[in-house]
Scaffold this motif. Structure first.
Motif, mmCIF file in Angstrom:
data_model
loop_
_atom_site.group_PDB
_atom_site.id
_atom_site.type_symbol
_atom_site.label_atom_id
_atom_site.label_comp_id
_atom_site.label_asym_id
_atom_site.label_seq_id
_atom_site.Cartn_x
_atom_site.Cartn_y
_atom_site.Cartn_z
ATOM 1 N N MET C 272 5.278 4.873 1.963
ATOM 2 C CA MET C 272 5.486 6.317 1.897
ATOM 3 C C MET C 272 4.832 6.891 0.630
ATOM 4 S SD MET C 272 6.853 7.836 4.356
ATOM 5 C CE MET C 272 7.728 7.475 5.866
ATOM 6 N N PHE C 273 4.892 6.135 -0.435
ATOM 7 C CA PHE C 273 4.211 6.539 -1.674
ATOM 8 C C PHE C 273 2.725 6.741 -1.359
ATOM 9 C CE2 PHE C 273 5.112 5.654 -6.446
ATOM 10 C CZ PHE C 273 4.344 6.740 -6.829
ATOM 11 N N MET C 274 2.179 5.769 -0.660
ATOM 12 C CA MET C 274 0.763 5.828 -0.314
ATOM 13 C C MET C 274 0.456 7.045 0.555
ATOM 14 S SD MET C 274 0.316 1.713 0.406
ATOM 15 C CE MET C 274 -0.474 2.120 1.928
ATOM 16 N N ASN C 275 1.247 7.228 1.596
ATOM 17 C CA ASN C 275 0.992 8.361 2.478
ATOM 18 C C ASN C 275 1.214 9.682 1.759
ATOM 19 O OD1 ASN C 275 0.052 7.139 4.791
ATOM 20 N ND2 ASN C 275 2.093 6.783 5.633
ATOM 21 N N ILE C 277 0.563 10.293 -1.421
ATOM 22 C CA ILE C 277 -0.651 10.547 -2.219
ATOM 23 C C ILE C 277 -1.740 11.130 -1.326
ATOM 24 C CG2 ILE C 277 -2.566 9.367 -3.367
ATOM 25 C CD1 ILE C 277 -0.475 7.502 -4.648
#
Ligand SMILES: Nc1ncnc2c1ncn2[C@@H]1O[C@H](COP(=O)(O)OP(=O)(O)O)[C@@H](O)[C@H]1O
Ligand SMILES: Nc1ncnc2c1ncn2[C@@H]1O[C@H](COP(=O)(O)OP(=O)(O)O)[C@@H](O)[C@H]1O
Ligand SMILES: Nc1ncnc2c1ncn2[C@@H]1O[C@H](COP(=O)(O)OP(=O)(O)O)[C@@H](O)[C@H]1O
Lengths: 410, 112, 410, 410, 112, 112
Positions: C272-275, C277
């Protein structure tokens, strides 16, 4: 106008390259640690770069470049207010801000540096720190400690007046990160299994050397921007000299560490090669624009030696630094800062003493603030995960995820 | 001769290895398997949280002579223990013969 | 001349960075999917970038920048002929083409964008689409649909006349890709095992989170070029502002998605962190040159929320998007386009309505063309691999190769 | 001054991109070989780039750009002395050195090229060469053979006078590396198990195709600098044309190799796609500034064919080149050099003959020197590891390390 | 007690797991192996096309009490079946004893 | 029926496979394990040099009918041999039954 445009282009590219170093750090750190902690390290790295930019925008930048040191004068502490305030003229950005870059570029370039300092810590404390404690620490370190130290030199504070020289941050970035790493590693203790009952150091091999190596090459690439951008303009003579000294020191550092460690251990140890390259890069950083090819090579060779010996020294002290961050960033950072007084244009005994004082002052401040912060955090939320969590891996405990899971739901 | 197969927590492997070492069982093979059993692990992935009973475990295979059977089992029972669900199992199978490739000898002496 | 040279250098660098995003997409997609489909995804990505450039050279560029809309006037459809035709003067390239770049740079920068739109689709349809059908679709989409939509705004067509604003393509690139992804995902159906009998979504964890994370950082780097280059010159004020807003929105998007999902699921979910960003990056793209630091951070925070909620929403609708492309590129693309009417210099209710219309018109056109194309292709060669092939993995079925084979021949 | 600054910025960026190609080569090589030799390949690559820079600084640069060919006149051999000697004026760097770059940039850009030539060899000889012998060979090749050949054309030697054209090094870099690869592969013999008793070639699949693919994309990115920088200034028309021809040839090469090999083997073979892209890049390198879009695409298409056929041809000759370096760098290098006489601005039968002679002269010199060096080294320290070491893997034998070890010590 | 070892297609694993679940065999371990047998798989690599009989399979190991032997075998026979060459094998081995590490109990009750 | 388990050097696998092929044993499964035994391997990592007895090995599992037992063992003994410490072991276990999933046949004929 043309000159500003071109200078600014160069600075933006260097900003992008420094940003990219965060991938380098990620790869290096996950590569040199165990698989069960991979997600955790990636999460920390993502946090550091995102939080770093936001916090530096909110407070750091104006603490580091406060203008008139309005809080404690004589160049010790100042704060120009929260958030960013771009200088305007006729409703547009005031381009007279600097010949070398715009206000925005200035902020972003500096913001990338700030995040770097926290990332250095991340590797050293890997595989056992509580992620919340780490995140708290890095917010405070990037938001307060790093910019205050930075203001002393780059913000035109007292170290600058003293004649202290640190071109791109052997001390201001790398040692600042390195000291914090040292302090936390000390308070945290070694990973379970790192030292046997007799205190002998044991190897805990990392799980992905290809990614670690890629990390090193990416970091090297990033250093083109880290040092090249520290010229603060695209001045052709200075930028290109800087790149040459950077690459030669890096190359020499790698060769020297590889050679020395092969002599010592009879095997061609690529992890030492990697650390030597990074040591050479950190070592040249303080004086990259003051050296010629020969002195860069010498600085690199010595940095390679420093890395090999200090990794040993650190482990002898029972300090456990899985990626060698302390050896690379702290020890080679100190070496690089001192080297400005020994080699190149500025070499003189006087300068050497000034450099030494700078190292001392910064070291003292970083150690004291790190100790205070870390003890506070320890009190508030603890530092270290439980033995069970450490053994099972932080990925499971804190993230509920496997780094290389595949079709596990069935 | 017996083949002793133990399925243990990965985090206990170091302990078990030490315990086996103490009773001079320095010869075994191990690999990582996925175990399905009573233990559940909480996971989350892209916003789906779920719990799975597929858990990574370490599989240890040791062939011992009959007189070593019980002491080996006891060593593992002791050293792999946490008391929580998921500690694993030990199975004992009969083994008929063992050979050491290097010397081509067979029988008990080939085991270590 | 100096100014053109420097502008052109900046644009070429941005082109290189946008090119590099294809590595980012590859890493992200293979990292978030299962090992048995890795070669297939890489092959699709290689195809998209190579085919994309060639097709854009042969037809796309002249469809997107037709000049006078000679086919359907009022800025709807034009075509300037097959292939590239560089403007010449005295036998050399006519440098008066633009102040910001040469004809060649223009083509290449735009060509890299075109390929991006198709790559967005690739992730969403992974692990079950027939590769031939995918290849056919992307040829047509990159060659026809994408450039037509692009011509409406960037080719000075009717959306441009209307006052629609889309700085770097929240709608023109990301939503265009996102709509196609949505349509194909709908017709394709979910991967076997993605939903249980009760329709509850199940996790199918990807096989290489380190590479997926690297993909995110590489995409972020690429966005320096994607947004920075969309200034279409090296103008110091605009480019540097753009980079700052881009980075702050990205950082804020990541932090917000990480925070929200941790609140919701009690685990620190790096995917979710990646998405988040990426969502922040897509969200700022439409107005990157119109925002200040605060509004960028707000846009990012909301984009983070949009990502988390829309991933959920999409799965509730039983649409299976393994990498979150629809949430990131379509939903955040829409959000970013609308945000231009809400935050920053252009904010006004009128503008908001214009933005909304733009979203609607583009959406309609993309959905309709995707439906037509995909039904045609379905008829011609089918859409989905057989159950057996899907279960055994596309690598074996279509490529006869393992992604991580080793010494298997013996 | 502005023009020099901007030109120099471009050249520094290109230098950084060429440097980054070393990561591309590393990923490509480890991805296409077996896991047990991974550390070994990484070590070789680290050695080549670090040693390459140092050796090129100490001797190579002044051998390649000797000025007046003081040793053997008529443009055959000259040496301007050990180490670097920057041209000074008033104590500062003499910026009149060139309009396009400073002395330092010149050295660094050329140094990165030099290291590339040795890296090409590294892939071809992987998995069986003694690392010491390889290191010795590359020192001599980068330090002596490569710069001498380079001086003939780029150092204004006799090939240059002849009218031989090699824009960025299809012959001077890629073939120079490729010939050495061919010679060593011949003397080294095939890996155990590569050919069965009947001499039929067998597949030895590489262990990490995702990294290999990433390597290809990184190399492509690096080629922006490799070819773009070979303009030796930021001239907008030339640099941008160069990037367009480079990208189109690369795309066409990939598509053509993928198409041809799919026709031949009925499976979508991504390794051929990869080699086709690289073949297209090498193929366009000699004439990247002399072609238009159509001829670049044609050159790429033919390069794709050359790659597929020559890989086959090489294996039929029982030469074992694990990564296809000979096919890509030697055969496509020759093709690209000849293509200058066939396509584009310079096409003429006369030019074709000159190109052919250039290929011949360079080939002869490289083969002869490689044979001499390799026989000498064979005598001194042997070429090939023992059968046992090869079977157990070089990582264990020479480095005592596993590439993906994890928690192995306990 | 019996040890049942099944070597199945990876693509059938989910099926087999469900079938075992239905007969309440919720306890087993599995790992991935390479199998050599009658099935051949077509491959291509850098222009060499070849077929190999080395195929990735999943290895399931279950220890059951004697009365569960047949029903477990039948469940696997049914659920792993495709009818094409390469469906895999089931082997039955005698097992002498089983221990649950958590409780140190042994015998039948320790199996689940 | 017997189950033959051989733990061999990875570098000898090709040899062993050929030897098994020669005696027409074309049916087996294998996977990689870590073995602990007499052999030691020298390693170095970030300046710590150490030797470990945890060594990568290949585990081969073959179920054969009784008359094939000895000839299979002999083939492995021969082909996996180097004479140096660490050549590995062969274990023989009794097996009760074998099934071919594809045909559901059991007994000897299901083995190949
Ligand atoms: N009958 C069995 N056959 C094979 N493996 C088993 C069996 N029962 C348990 N296991 C293995 O033992 C592991 C631990 O067992 P579990 O039931 O989760 O814990 P506990 O033994 O504490 O109840 C399982 O994950 C599985 O790998
Ligand atoms: N005798 C055996 N011992 C161990 N494993 C075997 C044996 N026979 C077959 N196998 C395993 O079973 C798998 C499937 O067998 P195979 O002969 O290919 O198909 P089928 O059983 O349909 O004829 C093989 O790949 C191998 O892993
Ligand atoms: N009793 C045993 N049970 C299980 N595996 C064993 C046993 N003894 C040896 N092995 C396996 O055999 C391998 C080789 O044995 P080792 O003792 O190192 O060599 P050698 O047989 O030549 O003395 C070990 O690494 C281990 O994997």
């Amino acid at each position: 106008m043309e000159l500003l445009t071109i200078n600014n282009v160069w600075m933006m590219i260097c900003t992008a390259l420094v940003f990219f170093m965060h991938l380098g750090f990620s790869f290096l750190e996950i590569g040199l640690t165990r698989q069960k902690n991979t997600i955790n390290i990636l999460f920390k790295n993502f946090f550091v770069i995102t939080m770093g930019l936001v916090v530096y925008c909110l407070v750091g930048f104006n603490l580091m470049y406060p203008g008139d040191f309005n809080l404690i004068s004589s160049g010790i502490l100042g704060f120009a207010g929260f958030g960013l305030e771009a200088p305007l003229i006729d409703g547009g950005l005031d381009l007279a801000y600097s010949e070398g870059y715009t206000y925005w570029t200035d902020f972003l370039f500096q913001g990338m540096f700030a995040a770097t300092a926290a990332t250095i810590v991340s590797g050293a404390v890997a595989e056992r720190i509580k992620i919340n404690s780490f995140m708290l620490f890095s917010v405070l370190y990037v938001g307060i400690v790093y910019p205050i130290v930075g203001s002393w030199k780059w913000g035109a504070g007292f170290l600058d007046s003293l004649g202290f020289y640190d071109f791109a941050g052997s001390t201001l970035v790398h040692s600042v990160g390195g000291w914090a790493a040292l302090v936390i590693v000390y308070f945290l203790g070694a990973r379970i299994g790192k030292f046997d009952k007799n205190g002998k150091s044991r190897a805990i091999p990392g799980h992905n050397i290809p990614l670690a190596s890629a990390g090193v090459l990416i970091l090297w690439l990033g250093w083109f921007g880290f040092n090249g951008g520290s010229v603060l303009s695209a001045d052709p003579a200075n930028t290109s000299l800087t790149l040459v000294t950077t690459c030669l020191a890096s190359a020499a550092g790698g060769l020297s560490a590889a050679f020395i460690s092969t002599m010592m251990y009879k095997k061609l140890d690529i992890t030492m090669f990697m650390n030597g390259i990074l040591g050479g890069l950190v070592g040249i950083t303080a004086g990259a624009d003051q050296m010629g090819p020969t002195s860069s090579i010498l600085i690199g060779i010595i940095a390679g030696l420093v890395v090999v010996l200090s990794i040993r020294f650190i482990e002898k002290r029972k300090l456990d630094d899985p990626v060698g961050a302390i050896a690379v960033h702290l020890f080679c950072g100190i070496w690089g800062t001192l080297a400005v007084g020994i080699f190149g244009n500025m070499a003189s005994f006087e300068q050497f003493i000034i450099q030494l004082s700078g190292v001392g002052v910064v070291g003292l401040f970083c150690v004291v603030s790190s100790v205070i912060l870390i003890l506070l955090i320890k009190k508030m939320c603890g530092l270290r995960v439980s033995e069970k969590e450490e053994k099972e891996g932080l990925d499971l405990a804190e993230h509920g995820m496997d780094a290389y899971a595949d079709f596990r739901i069935e | 001769m017996k083949k002793i197969e133990a399925i243990i927590r990965k985090s206990k492997f170091y302990n078990v290895k030490k315990a086996l070492h103490n009773i001079e069982v320095n010869f075994f093979s191990y690999w990582d398997v996925t175990g399905v059993g009573n233990e559940k692990e909480g996971h989350v992935y892209r916003g789906v949280s779920y719990s799975t009973s597929n858990i990574q475990r370490r599989y240890i295979s040791i062939v011992v002579s009959d007189e070593f059977e019980q002491i080996t089992i006891d060593a593992i029972l002791e050293s792999a223990y946490t008391g929580e669900v998921g500690d694993g199992k030990i199975f004992v199978l009969p083994a008929e013969e063992a050979y050491r490739i290097r010397t081509k000898e067979k029988g008990k002496t080939s085991l270590n």
